[in-house]
Design a protein around this motif. Structure first.
Motif, short mmCIF file in Angstrom:
data_model
loop_
_atom_site.label_atom_id
_atom_site.label_comp_id
_atom_site.label_asym_id
_atom_site.label_seq_id
_atom_site.Cartn_x
_atom_site.Cartn_y
_atom_site.Cartn_z
N MET A 1 11.25 0.88 2.09
CA MET A 1 12.32 1.11 1.14
C MET A 1 11.89 2.17 0.14
O MET A 1 10.76 2.17 -0.32
N ASN A 77 17.04 4.47 -0.98
CA ASN A 77 17.85 3.29 -0.67
C ASN A 77 18.42 2.68 -1.94
O ASN A 77 19.47 2.04 -1.91
N SER A 117 26.09 8.14 6.65
CA SER A 117 25.37 6.89 6.87
C SER A 117 26.25 5.73 6.43
O SER A 117 27.03 5.85 5.51
N ALA A 119 24.83 3.06 5.36
CA ALA A 119 23.99 2.33 4.41
C ALA A 119 24.55 2.46 3.00
O ALA A 119 24.95 3.54 2.58
N LYS A 121 24.33 2.48 -1.10
CA LYS A 121 23.37 2.93 -2.11
C LYS A 121 23.38 1.89 -3.22
O LYS A 121 24.37 1.69 -3.90
N PHE A 190 16.84 -6.18 -0.59
CA PHE A 190 17.10 -5.15 0.41
C PHE A 190 16.57 -5.56 1.77
O PHE A 190 17.13 -5.20 2.80
#
Length: 191
Positions: A1, A77, A117, A119, A121, A190
């Protein structure tokens, strides 16, 4: 991470820097790769409001250190965004960074990183203030949290450190543990 800290304060060694770095320290102890970005080390100019960033695919027309900060945010991340409260709101340095982030968002305010992405934030938004009343600026803090949520950041926490008139943050012994715990928790959440 990977977790980065953005210190949006004019003082490189002030309360905001200490708070953000203490949160990063807790994250690093849990194995996160961390990095601090100090506004005072960067050359970031205010947004011109020209819409050049949305008229072409070249991004912002201002070529300065915001491009480096954008790249760091892309790789991260999680982001810790720290600002002192001046005159009931974030510092001018914080506002400059946020205004320049406009180039990174589509007209519906969805960040371009979402297109690249899936993912999320994660964001820890931290403020510090001289006044000891942690609720004094709560409407502004809630507004700022909501602004980041509109920009599709997942705001995990919003710690507000108070009482800076009584001495620097690093002299408040209870903060050492509580701030490191925020960084540690962010890494654990996370995973």
């Amino acid at each position: 991470m990977k977790m980065i800290g953005i210190i949006a304060s004019p003082r490189k060694e002030g309360n905001t820097a200490w708070i953000v770095n203490k949160i990063l320290e807790g994250a690093k102890e849990q194995g996160a790769e961390t990095e601090s970005w100090y506004f005072s080390d960067l050359d970031i100019n205010p947004c011109r409001g020209c819409w050049g960033c949305h008229k072409s695919d070249q991004g912002c027309v201002i070529k300065d250190d915001m491009q480096k900060l954008n790249e760091a945010m892309d790789r991260a991340n999680a982001i810790i965004f720290g600002s002192p409260i001046y005159l009931t709101q974030m510092s001018a340095q914080a506002k400059t960074i946020i205004d320049r982030m406009f180039a990174r968002f589509s007209p519906r305010y969805s960040p371009y990183f979402k297109e690249e992405s899936t993912a999320e934030k994660k964001l820890i938004l931290t403020f510090n203030q001289g006044n000891p009343d942690s609720g004094l600026f709560q409407p502004y803090i809630d507004y700022t949290r909501h602004m980041f949520e509109l920009l599709e950041f997942t705001v995990q926490e919003v710690p507000v450190v108070t009482g800076m008139r009584n001495g620097p943050a690093h002299e408040q012994k209870d903060l050492h543990t509580s701030l490191k715990a925020i960084g540690s928790s962010a890494v654990n959440d996370f995973n």
